[in-house]
Design an enzyme around this catalytic site. Sequence first.
Site, short mmCIF file in Angstrom:
data_model
loop_
_atom_site.label_atom_id
_atom_site.label_comp_id
_atom_site.label_asym_id
_atom_site.label_seq_id
_atom_site.Cartn_x
_atom_site.Cartn_y
_atom_site.Cartn_z
N ASP A 199 5.88 -21.44 -18.16
CA ASP A 199 6.47 -21.94 -19.39
C ASP A 199 6.47 -23.47 -19.37
O ASP A 199 6.74 -24.08 -18.34
CB ASP A 199 7.92 -21.46 -19.53
CG ASP A 199 8.07 -20.43 -20.63
OD1 ASP A 199 7.87 -20.82 -21.79
OD2 ASP A 199 8.37 -19.27 -20.34
N ASP A 237 6.72 -23.74 -25.19
CA ASP A 237 7.94 -23.42 -25.92
C ASP A 237 8.18 -24.39 -27.08
O ASP A 237 7.98 -25.60 -26.94
CB ASP A 237 9.11 -23.49 -24.93
CG ASP A 237 10.44 -23.09 -25.56
OD1 ASP A 237 10.63 -21.89 -25.80
OD2 ASP A 237 11.28 -23.99 -25.79
N GLU A 248 4.14 -21.24 -28.68
CA GLU A 248 5.21 -20.60 -29.45
C GLU A 248 5.33 -21.40 -30.74
O GLU A 248 6.01 -22.41 -30.79
CB GLU A 248 6.53 -20.60 -28.69
CG GLU A 248 7.62 -19.85 -29.45
CD GLU A 248 9.03 -20.12 -28.93
OE1 GLU A 248 9.87 -19.22 -29.03
OE2 GLU A 248 9.29 -21.24 -28.45
N HIS A 254 11.30 -12.24 -24.15
CA HIS A 254 12.63 -12.53 -23.61
C HIS A 254 13.64 -12.93 -24.69
O HIS A 254 14.84 -13.01 -24.40
CB HIS A 254 12.53 -13.66 -22.59
CG HIS A 254 12.06 -14.95 -23.19
ND1 HIS A 254 10.77 -15.14 -23.62
CD2 HIS A 254 12.70 -16.10 -23.46
CE1 HIS A 254 10.64 -16.35 -24.13
NE2 HIS A 254 11.80 -16.96 -24.05
N ASP A 255 13.16 -13.18 -25.90
CA ASP A 255 14.04 -13.59 -26.99
C ASP A 255 14.27 -12.47 -28.01
O ASP A 255 14.87 -12.71 -29.07
CB ASP A 255 13.45 -14.80 -27.74
CG ASP A 255 13.66 -16.10 -26.99
OD1 ASP A 255 14.59 -16.17 -26.18
OD2 ASP A 255 12.88 -17.04 -27.21
#
Length: 563
Positions: free
Chosen positions: A99, A201, A258, A333-334
């Site tokens: 990430d 991210d 993202e 994960h979100d």
Amino acid sequence: MASTRWWKNEVVYQVYPRSFQDTNNDGIGDLNGITAHLDYLKNLGVTTIWVSPVYKSPMVDMGYDISDYQAIDPQFGTMADFDHLLAEAKKRGMKIIMDLVVNHTSDQHDWFQQALADPQSKYRDYYIFKHSDDGQVPNNWRSIFGGSTWTEVPSEPGTYYFHTFAPQQPDLNWENPVLREEIYTMINWWLAKGISGFRIDAITHLKKDLDWASIEPDGEDGLANVVKKGQNRPGLGAFLTELKAKTFDKYNAMTVGEAYGVPATDMPNFIGPDGYFSMIFDFSYFNIEVNNVDEWYRGRSNWQVKDLKQLLFESQRSIKTADGWTANVIENHDQSRAVSKWIKNPQYQTPLAAKALATMYYFLRGIPFIYQGQELGAKNFKRTNINQFNDLSSVNNYKMGLKLGMDPEQVLDLVNFKSRDNARVPMQWTGDQFGGFSDHEPWLAMGNDREAINVMDESKDENSVLNYYRKLNQMRQNERYQDVIVNGELEQLKTPDNVVGYQRLTDDQELVVFVNLGEETETINYTGNYELVLTNSREFISMKPEQLELRPYEAVVLFNQGK
């Protein structure tokens, strides 16, 4: 240098390290836990592992608040442990991506601490500070986690710093070229170490409107959503072009952005042959289950399968127009678990439905991403008190719902449904009390709907969700189907409202996917000479000439060689 697109046939598995495997019995997963399961991932068919943040962090936002980009947080292990993971993955022909969080840091990062300590230091310009003489915050922008985007500096009354997310996540000032060079040096350090790329991210937030003007409020709090002034704003492309040229291009890295809110007209710039990134996540259909992703505490939407189809295929068309690639996902994960989110009737939240959803997305144009536990058909949990949640977003949304006068039980039900904690519960390796994750009580309580949903039990069942995912990956790597799955054009097929149907086409091959996401048996008419190559159902009704019947949540994949 344009990418060679070497990553077109990868299968990516996202590991949330804190919840994957605990090897030192402190209740927290660690890097050695990932290394311990590399053979499991290899057997699943995974070629690339995306490791969610393991950098040093105070964990206010579970690692997405980084206090040192070039250090491993001690709860996950050491840099030597990371190097060992990287080496062991390479032995197995597997790649590691990490990430990359460069919109903001933790407020505990040394840069921010120095910026607070000395307003005259160069680090003050690494972040965004504004002074107000009237005792009011600089504008009325609302952060994504709720409340103002501005927090006052305790030692400097009237001076505020900016944060798109939580107050503990101050935004970096990408207008500052010195800061940008620091970021590039860090990225190249990781790439030189041998990782294969990054999932990036919140990348569409780097550019803000520099007028910093208040705008029309859009909520009862008198604030306006920050995305209107700080997401996909003019000038973002210049930052992303420079970022790519100074880092990713040098290593031909795989990059996954993202990228919330990218308009279809801008897709070629993001994912075209010379785009900023190898691929992006398209979240256009990801939050279909709520009326408003920014205010999901207000309630669920009344979406229908035809709405999901529309969004799904609009996304695919925009990718095709861009001559680009996408990262296909149904969990991360979100997000809450796909089976619980997209299968409305609990009666049908079954392994069959989990396999139907897998079939739906696995053959789309792009690369399949699997989130840990998804391959088991994991479901959402049920918590009875807000104090049982760890997720900052869940707690904030609960408080917002109560402020609006909503019924506490109603808000808690919505939090259970949408909480990011659903995806963050410990991985279920066995049916034991702590799921084989740890011998110690985990940092986050286990899910409570997990009977027979674990690696040990599913490995023994040839009809399990786990073994179905293995079959999907075997198909993707099979030379017979690989070209049409990876390179074939995608065309939507005319089907009943509750059936997702599409075909992948090359000059001499055709792959057809039909998935019934409804609760009634559907009849599908087709023309052509097809072979049934995959179905999620042991009881699938045999195909008739040019017609097949799909019962609720049945899915089939058909193949025609030499059409």
